[in-house]
Design a protein around this motif. Structure first.
Motif, PDB file in Angstrom:
ATOM      1  N   GLY A   1     -13.442  -0.985  -1.959  1.00 56.14           N
ATOM      2  CA  GLY A   1     -12.371  -0.802  -2.942  1.00 56.14           C
ATOM      3  C   GLY A   1     -11.082  -0.482  -2.203  1.00 56.14           C
ATOM      4  N   ARG A   2     -10.016  -0.258  -2.959  1.00 51.36           N
ATOM      5  CA  ARG A   2      -8.757   0.035  -2.259  1.00 51.36           C
ATOM      6  C   ARG A   2      -7.814   0.898  -3.096  1.00 51.36           C
ATOM      7  NH1 ARG A   2      -5.151  -2.539  -5.787  1.00 51.36           N
ATOM      8  NH2 ARG A   2      -4.977  -4.756  -5.438  1.00 51.36           N
ATOM      9  N   PHE A   3      -6.949   1.612  -2.355  1.00 48.22           N
ATOM     10  CA  PHE A   3      -5.763   2.239  -2.952  1.00 48.22           C
ATOM     11  C   PHE A   3      -4.602   1.381  -2.466  1.00 48.22           C
ATOM     12  CE2 PHE A   3      -7.813   6.635  -1.976  1.00 48.22           C
ATOM     13  CZ  PHE A   3      -8.558   6.597  -3.134  1.00 48.22           C
ATOM     14  N   ALA A   4      -3.723   0.973  -3.386  1.00 49.22           N
ATOM     15  CA  ALA A   4      -2.601   0.121  -2.980  1.00 49.22           C
ATOM     16  C   ALA A   4      -1.292   0.664  -3.551  1.00 49.22           C
ATOM     17  CB  ALA A   4      -2.841  -1.312  -3.441  1.00 49.22           C
ATOM     18  N   PRO A   5      -0.921   1.894  -3.191  1.00 50.79           N
ATOM     19  CA  PRO A   5       0.269   2.480  -3.808  1.00 50.79           C
ATOM     20  C   PRO A   5       1.575   1.852  -3.305  1.00 50.79           C
ATOM     21  CG  PRO A   5      -0.576   3.925  -2.091  1.00 50.79           C
ATOM     22  CD  PRO A   5      -1.567   2.802  -2.236  1.00 50.79           C
ATOM     23  N   SER A   6       2.534   1.742  -4.225  1.00 49.52           N
ATOM     24  CA  SER A   6       3.896   1.354  -3.846  1.00 49.52           C
ATOM     25  C   SER A   6       4.666   2.639  -3.582  1.00 49.52           C
ATOM     26  CB  SER A   6       4.575   0.597  -4.991  1.00 49.52           C
ATOM     27  OG  SER A   6       3.854  -0.572  -5.276  1.00 49.52           O
ATOM     28  N   PRO A   7       5.240   2.798  -2.394  1.00 46.52           N
ATOM     29  CA  PRO A   7       5.935   4.060  -2.101  1.00 46.52           C
ATOM     30  C   PRO A   7       7.348   4.060  -2.650  1.00 46.52           C
ATOM     31  CG  PRO A   7       5.910   2.677  -0.154  1.00 46.52           C
ATOM     32  CD  PRO A   7       5.192   1.904  -1.228  1.00 46.52           C
TER      33      PRO A   7
ATOM     34  N   ILE B   1      -0.413   0.630   2.084  1.00 50.24           N
ATOM     35  CA  ILE B   1       0.897   0.994   1.527  1.00 50.24           C
ATOM     36  C   ILE B   1       1.650  -0.293   1.189  1.00 50.24           C
ATOM     37  CG2 ILE B   1       3.090   2.167   2.020  1.00 50.24           C
ATOM     38  CD1 ILE B   1       0.761   4.129   1.771  1.00 50.24           C
ATOM     39  N   GLU B   2       1.996  -0.453  -0.099  1.00 42.73           N
ATOM     40  CA  GLU B   2       2.642  -1.686  -0.557  1.00 42.73           C
ATOM     41  C   GLU B   2       4.166  -1.514  -0.549  1.00 42.73           C
ATOM     42  OE1 GLU B   2       0.504  -3.437  -3.968  1.00 42.73           O
ATOM     43  OE2 GLU B   2      -0.785  -4.192  -2.358  1.00 42.73           O
ATOM     44  N   ASP B   3       4.691  -1.521   0.671  1.00 39.84           N
ATOM     45  CA  ASP B   3       6.127  -1.263   0.856  1.00 39.84           C
ATOM     46  C   ASP B   3       6.899  -2.559   1.062  1.00 39.84           C
ATOM     47  OD1 ASP B   3       4.962  -1.875   3.246  1.00 39.84           O
ATOM     48  OD2 ASP B   3       5.928  -0.296   4.399  1.00 39.84           O
TER      49      ASP B   3
ATOM     50  N   ALA C   1       6.506 -12.268  -2.391  1.00 41.21           N
ATOM     51  CA  ALA C   1       6.354 -11.691  -3.725  1.00 41.21           C
ATOM     52  C   ALA C   1       5.035 -10.923  -3.802  1.00 41.21           C
ATOM     53  CB  ALA C   1       6.379 -12.794  -4.776  1.00 41.21           C
ATOM     54  N   TYR C   2       4.999  -9.929  -4.685  1.00 42.34           N
ATOM     55  CA  TYR C   2       3.794  -9.115  -4.877  1.00 42.34           C
ATOM     56  C   TYR C   2       2.545  -9.977  -5.054  1.00 42.34           C
ATOM     57  CZ  TYR C   2       0.283  -6.965  -7.859  1.00 42.34           C
ATOM     58  OH  TYR C   2      -0.918  -6.595  -8.410  1.00 42.34           O
ATOM     59  N   GLN C   3       2.632 -10.994  -5.941  1.00 42.47           N
ATOM     60  CA  GLN C   3       1.446 -11.808  -6.263  1.00 42.47           C
ATOM     61  C   GLN C   3       0.829 -12.416  -5.013  1.00 42.47           C
ATOM     62  OE1 GLN C   3       0.505 -11.363  -9.124  1.00 42.47           O
ATOM     63  NE2 GLN C   3       2.154 -11.373 -10.624  1.00 42.47           N
TER      64      GLN C   3
ATOM     65  N   ALA D   1       1.407 -11.412  -1.709  1.00 39.29           N
ATOM     66  CA  ALA D   1       1.053 -10.406  -0.704  1.00 39.29           C
ATOM     67  C   ALA D   1      -0.261  -9.713  -1.053  1.00 39.29           C
ATOM     68  CB  ALA D   1       2.190  -9.382  -0.583  1.00 39.29           C
ATOM     69  N   VAL D   2      -0.442  -9.401  -2.336  1.00 38.41           N
ATOM     70  CA  VAL D   2      -1.624  -8.640  -2.730  1.00 38.41           C
ATOM     71  C   VAL D   2      -2.901  -9.470  -2.498  1.00 38.41           C
ATOM     72  CG1 VAL D   2      -1.732  -9.240  -5.200  1.00 38.41           C
ATOM     73  CG2 VAL D   2      -2.358  -6.950  -4.476  1.00 38.41           C
ATOM     74  N   VAL D   3      -2.803 -10.770  -2.733  1.00 34.73           N
ATOM     75  CA  VAL D   3      -3.953 -11.662  -2.541  1.00 34.73           C
ATOM     76  C   VAL D   3      -4.267 -11.814  -1.044  1.00 34.73           C
ATOM     77  CG1 VAL D   3      -4.646 -14.102  -2.722  1.00 34.73           C
ATOM     78  CG2 VAL D   3      -3.728 -12.900  -4.720  1.00 34.73           C
TER      79      VAL D   3
ATOM     80  N   VAL E   1      -9.569  -2.094  -8.512  1.00 35.32           N
ATOM     81  CA  VAL E   1      -9.486  -1.232  -9.693  1.00 35.32           C
ATOM     82  C   VAL E   1      -8.030  -0.821  -9.817  1.00 35.32           C
ATOM     83  CG1 VAL E   1     -10.196   0.951 -10.732  1.00 35.32           C
ATOM     84  CG2 VAL E   1     -11.827  -0.367  -9.358  1.00 35.32           C
ATOM     85  N   ARG E   2      -7.400  -1.132 -10.940  1.00 33.13           N
ATOM     86  CA  ARG E   2      -5.980  -0.816 -11.100  1.00 33.13           C
ATOM     87  C   ARG E   2      -5.653  -0.748 -12.575  1.00 33.13           C
ATOM     88  NH1 ARG E   2      -4.051  -6.707  -8.774  1.00 33.13           N
ATOM     89  NH2 ARG E   2      -4.915  -7.939 -10.474  1.00 33.13           N
ATOM     90  N   GLY E   3      -4.429  -0.332 -12.888  1.00 35.03           N
ATOM     91  CA  GLY E   3      -4.024  -0.135 -14.277  1.00 35.03           C
ATOM     92  C   GLY E   3      -3.979  -1.444 -15.045  1.00 35.03           C
TER      93      GLY E   3
ATOM     94  N   ASP F   1      -1.785  -2.555 -16.828  1.00 37.40           N
ATOM     95  CA  ASP F   1      -0.480  -3.224 -16.818  1.00 37.40           C
ATOM     96  C   ASP F   1      -0.500  -4.439 -15.888  1.00 37.40           C
ATOM     97  OD1 ASP F   1      -0.813  -1.407 -14.711  1.00 37.40           O
ATOM     98  OD2 ASP F   1       1.339  -1.060 -14.480  1.00 37.40           O
ATOM     99  N   LEU F   2      -1.482  -4.514 -14.986  1.00 38.50           N
ATOM    100  CA  LEU F   2      -1.535  -5.651 -14.058  1.00 38.50           C
ATOM    101  C   LEU F   2      -2.538  -6.720 -14.495  1.00 38.50           C
ATOM    102  CD1 LEU F   2      -1.042  -3.656 -10.776  1.00 38.50           C
ATOM    103  CD2 LEU F   2       0.485  -5.397 -11.681  1.00 38.50           C
ATOM    104  N   LEU F   3      -3.135  -6.524 -15.677  1.00 38.17           N
ATOM    105  CA  LEU F   3      -4.145  -7.486 -16.145  1.00 38.17           C
ATOM    106  C   LEU F   3      -3.576  -8.907 -16.251  1.00 38.17           C
ATOM    107  CD1 LEU F   3      -7.088  -7.807 -17.187  1.00 38.17           C
ATOM    108  CD2 LEU F   3      -6.244  -7.301 -19.473  1.00 38.17           C
TER     109      LEU F   3
HETATM  110  N1  GLU Z   1       1.248  -1.543  -5.558  1.00 42.44           N
HETATM  111  C1  GLU Z   1       0.970  -1.682  -6.955  1.00 42.44           C
HETATM  112  C2  GLU Z   1       1.376  -0.425  -7.690  1.00 42.44           C
HETATM  113  O1  GLU Z   1       1.474   0.631  -7.095  1.00 42.44           O
HETATM  114  C3  GLU Z   1      -0.494  -1.923  -7.226  1.00 42.44           C
HETATM  115  C4  GLU Z   1      -0.852  -3.318  -6.979  1.00 42.44           C
HETATM  116  C5  GLU Z   1      -2.302  -3.622  -7.290  1.00 42.44           C
HETATM  117  O2  GLU Z   1      -3.100  -2.706  -7.485  1.00 42.44           O
HETATM  118  O3  GLU Z   1      -2.617  -4.796  -7.267  1.00 42.44           O
HETATM  119  O4  GLU Z   1       1.597  -0.499  -8.874  1.00 42.44           O
END
Ligand code: GLU
Length: 299
Positions: free
Chosen positions: A4-10, A40-42, A176-178, A180-182, A194-196, A198-200
């Motif tokens: 799994g992962r944590f992918a926070p935007s700072p 870290i999604e910077d 772009a986010y789309q 980079a995340v892939v 696993v994420r909120g 809002d990204l569905l």
């Molecule tokens: N970096 C994104 C955020 O903090 C999350 C991206 C993702 O989980 O795909 O909202």
């Protein structure tokens, strides 16, 4: 093996909404003997700050949400994104935000602009005459992408009708986010995202990108959103929901216990640690609908 992962935007401090996504990602992986990667999604050079990245890592540790590996920060992954871009069928788009709005494209419910394809077929000559730097868009097929979300169930979306050719590189040259995340989830060996919730709506385009790049898509679980009492998304206005504030009053087990109770993992708000919750975590118990949080009524 689950990764799994944590992918926070700072771009800000952690609030209880961010805590809940991180806790559920951690529980899902750890309850099955898996590992967690921190990335870290910077990507955004303007909004990202070192100070926020440090604060988020400190908050995660304080909560007892450890990670097993730290992936490279996205700001250092330009070469990998360029390489992926070369494998996609992209074209430059010169439309400004205003033009996109004025093109009266149908708008999806979350405010995203569905691109009408204005710059899709410009001739080389028309491209040469443009003054501003373009973003890059990828040509999407007229196809529906269907998948089963671990929490929300079956989902399907038409790429052309609900997204159109989407941006894979911004006009300032940043991926772009789309995209980079892939590229990164695949490079980091992530098997479960696993994420909120809002990204569905981004998930179908990401699943299609995995396919287009010849990569294997992970499983997805989109978690309910924690909302302010009036249904807004949590923001700086809801200062008491920020971990910086709560850390001054409560121990980590009280914060973890609050989120666990709000999401249906426990019957009442009690002090509990993340590792105690991991012992009998099951997605079956997690609530599916968004949660309005009025901290004042709980104190
Ligand atoms: N970096 C994104 C955020 O903090 C999350 C991206 C993702 O989980 O795909 O909202």
């Amino acid at each position: 093996m689950v990764t799994g992962r944590f992918a926070p935007s700072p771009s800000g401090y952690m609030h209880l909404g961010n805590v809940s996504a991180a806790l559920l990602a951690w529980l899902s992986a750890k309850s099955r003997g898996g590992e967690i990667v921190l990335r870290i999604e910077d990507l955004d050079p303007v909004r990202s700050r070192r100070e926020y990245a440090e604060a988020i890592m400190d908050d995660l540790k304080w909560l007892g949400l450890s990670w097993d590996r730290r992936a490279e920060d996205q700001s250092r992954r330009g070469a990998a994104y360029r390489e992926a871009l070369e494998r996609l069928d992209t074209y430059p788009c010169y439309c400004s935000r205003d033009e996109l709005h004025a093109a009266s494209a149908p708008h999806a419910s979350d405010g995203r602009i569905i691109y009408a394809g204005t710059c899709r077929d410009l001739t080389p000559d028309q491209r040469r005459r443009q003054a501003k730097p373009p973003c890059l868009r990828v040509r999407v097929p007229d196809r529906e992408v269907a998948f089963v979300d671990g929490l929300q169930g079956p989902c399907a979306m038409s790429l052309q009708r609900e997204w159109g050719d989407f941006i894979v590189r911004r006009a300032d040259g940043v991926a772009a986010y789309q995209l980079a995340v892939v590229v990164d989830d695949a490079a980091n060996g992530v098997t479960e995202v696993v994420r909120g919730r809002d990204l569905l709506s981004s998930t179908p385009v990401q699943i299609w990108l995995y396919e287009a790049l010849g990569l294997k898509a992970p499983a997805f679980c989109h978690t309910p959103m924690l909302l302010a009492p009036d249904g807004r998304r949590l923001s700086k206005r809801d200062g008491d929901c920020y971990l910086r504030h709560l850390r001054g009053m409560w121990p980590p087990e009280k914060v973890v216990g609050l989120v666990a109770w709000l999401y249906g993992l426990t019957d009442r708000w009690e002090r509990v640690s993340a590792s105690e919750l991991a012992r009998d975590f099951s997605w079956n118990r997690v609530r599916r609908g968004d949660i309005r949080l009025d901290l004042k009524t709980l104190l």
